[in-house]
Every structure is written in structure tokens, then in C-alpha cells.
Design an enzyme around this catalytic site. Sequence first.
Site, PDB file in Angstrom:
ATOM      1  N   LYS A 128      47.871  43.960  45.531  1.00  0.00           N
ATOM      2  CA  LYS A 128      49.297  44.091  46.220  1.00  0.00           C
ATOM      3  C   LYS A 128      50.495  44.060  46.059  1.00  0.00           C
ATOM      4  CE  LYS A 128      46.512  39.891  48.931  1.00  0.00           C
ATOM      5  NZ  LYS A 128      45.337  39.205  47.907  1.00  0.00           N
TER       6      LYS A 128
ATOM      7  N   ASN B  34      59.764  53.080  42.579  1.00  0.00           N
ATOM      8  CA  ASN B  34      59.910  53.801  41.166  1.00  0.00           C
ATOM      9  C   ASN B  34      58.654  52.286  39.830  1.00  0.00           C
ATOM     10  OD1 ASN B  34      60.540  54.906  38.490  1.00  0.00           O
ATOM     11  ND2 ASN B  34      61.480  53.324  38.165  1.00  0.00           N
ATOM     12  N   THR B  35      58.773  51.287  40.269  1.00  0.00           N
ATOM     13  CA  THR B  35      58.572  50.023  39.647  1.00  0.00           C
ATOM     14  C   THR B  35      56.822  50.257  40.388  1.00  0.00           C
ATOM     15  OG1 THR B  35      60.319  48.950  39.743  1.00  0.00           O
ATOM     16  CG2 THR B  35      58.350  47.441  39.861  1.00  0.00           C
TER      17      THR B  35
ATOM     18  N   TYR C 138      38.008  30.559  57.416  1.00  0.00           N
ATOM     19  CA  TYR C 138      37.126  31.384  57.866  1.00  0.00           C
ATOM     20  C   TYR C 138      36.315  31.836  59.081  1.00  0.00           C
ATOM     21  CZ  TYR C 138      36.952  30.606  52.528  1.00  0.00           C
ATOM     22  OH  TYR C 138      37.066  30.236  51.431  1.00  0.00           O
TER      23      TYR C 138
ATOM     24  N   LYS D 122      35.732  44.084  45.133  1.00  0.00           N
ATOM     25  CA  LYS D 122      37.551  43.518  45.155  1.00  0.00           C
ATOM     26  C   LYS D 122      37.266  42.571  44.380  1.00  0.00           C
ATOM     27  CE  LYS D 122      39.470  40.464  47.900  1.00  0.00           C
ATOM     28  NZ  LYS D 122      40.210  39.595  47.095  1.00  0.00           N
ATOM     29  N   THR D 123      38.642  42.843  43.163  1.00  0.00           N
ATOM     30  CA  THR D 123      38.517  42.913  41.236  1.00  0.00           C
ATOM     31  C   THR D 123      39.697  42.480  41.559  1.00  0.00           C
ATOM     32  OG1 THR D 123      39.353  44.811  40.712  1.00  0.00           O
ATOM     33  CG2 THR D 123      36.958  44.372  40.823  1.00  0.00           C
TER      34      THR D 123
END
Length: 279
Positions: free
Chosen positions: A95, A101-102, A223, A62-63
Site C-alpha cells: 500500500k 521518488n520515495t 465480510y 498476500k504478505t
Amino acid sequence: MSAVVKQTYARRAENHTNPAAKALLETIERKRSNLCVSVDVTKQADFLRIIDVVGPYICLVKTHVDIIEDFDYSLVERLQELSIKHDFQIFEDRKFADIGNTVALQYSSGVHKIASWSHITNAHPVPGPSIITGLSSVGLPLGRGLLLLAEMSTKGSLATGTYTEEAVRMARANRDFVIGFIAQRRMDGVGLREGESATDEDFLVLTPGVGLDVTGDGMGQQYRTPRQVVLESGCDVIIVGRGIYGKDNGANPEAVRAQAERYREEGWKAYQERVDSAN
């Protein structure tokens, strides 16, 4: 807990038509790893070093490429090389949260060109279904998959109740592109209206906020253990960051390697126990 969660990853892969979902499940089964490492560092060198070390132990990386201060597009090319070398999928944790459109432009264009290299990305459902329409117009032809943020692991998150239910309804209406959720539990049956059935649905659940040694970080993160996440809550992929590479950005490769194997082993053990309980 639904019957689908008692199935093996390989069996579930057979039933998925989205290429990204199928590839992730097949990778998990092949590598015997449901571990995703979240590499949240700001320098290319640290980013690539950590991924090269943890690569053999993970199904997914995950970046957050927008936090890398010395980013240039060669970083993407080297990330793709590592993905092939170590056999893992790529999830850019973008996210998205804007109008259709954006987000289509943010996904396809700009500096990062996320859709061209990230197998999976995610979005907040707050703008409504148009966000899926915009992202799918770019990602679906490329065989990509989308996760919706149905829940979050931070204290005080507003992603609860009706918000979560609407996120699941949006996913059900777009199952060709929405492959699952960022959530803390299974979403099977959530938000069903009278007369609707969820017997054939199998959304993947990727879960952040996983740790073996601490219960919080002082900044709102909470966590839970791999056992709590995978066995007790029925989630599919555990997402771990600092618990593996520490506060020194993975300066000690042997320590990082040991932690990656530790989390991989605990996540897989919890999965095996979950599946065995069905027999």
C-alpha cells in the site's frame, strides 16, 4: 456487468500483455483456484507453515513482510521456494502512498527489496499519477504488476465516489503496469468521460473482506461470501486471512487445510456459475 467478466480466466490471460497479470490468470486457471490467502502473522515459523499448508489450494499469497518481527532475507528465499513448489504468485500488500521518488526507493531498496520477489504490489492513488510513475520505473522492467486501491472493505472507508473514479482513470492511463484494483466490485466503465469507451479494458479485481462464517471482526472489517463477491459483484480473486488460519496462527494444519479447500471450492463454484450464465 461487462462481457469480459463472463470470459474464462484462460481466455482473459490471452489478452493481457503485463506478465504479472497474465501469470496470475494462468495460475488461477491451471489450479482451478481464485483464492488468495492473506498471511498476517508476526513470526517466520507461522508465516512459512501456513503458506506451506495452503499452498496447493491458492493462486496467490498476500504478505505483509513489515510485520514479521524476526524477518531476515532468508524468509524471502523460502517464500520463493514455496511459490515454485506449490505454483502460486506473490502479492506484497505494501500500500505505497508517497511521492514517486520515495516509493521507487521503498519498492526497490531497504531491508525488504520488494520488487525483487513480489510479482504484484499495490498503492493508494492519493498522491496522484506520480506514484505510478515511480513504482513503474522499478517494477515494469521486472515484469511486475500494480494494483490500485480503488475501494476498501472497512466500514467508513473514504475510498468512494470521485476518489474511486480518479483511481480508475489513473489506471487507464497506465495499463502497461496497472493491472487492476483492490475493490468490492467491477470497475468497468467507472470514471469514463464523454466520448471515452471501456469496451476493451480488463482490469483484475481482487477483493478482501471475504468470509463464510462471520460478517465482521469488531475492528471495522466487513465480510461477504465468495458467491457475493465473485458471482454477484464480478470480482476475480477472493482474499481470505483469519477465516482460513484462525486466531491461533494456523496451529492445526488439518483445520487450515480444510478451510483452504472450502474457500477454494466456494470461490471456484461462484466463478463457474458466472461463466456458465453467459452460455
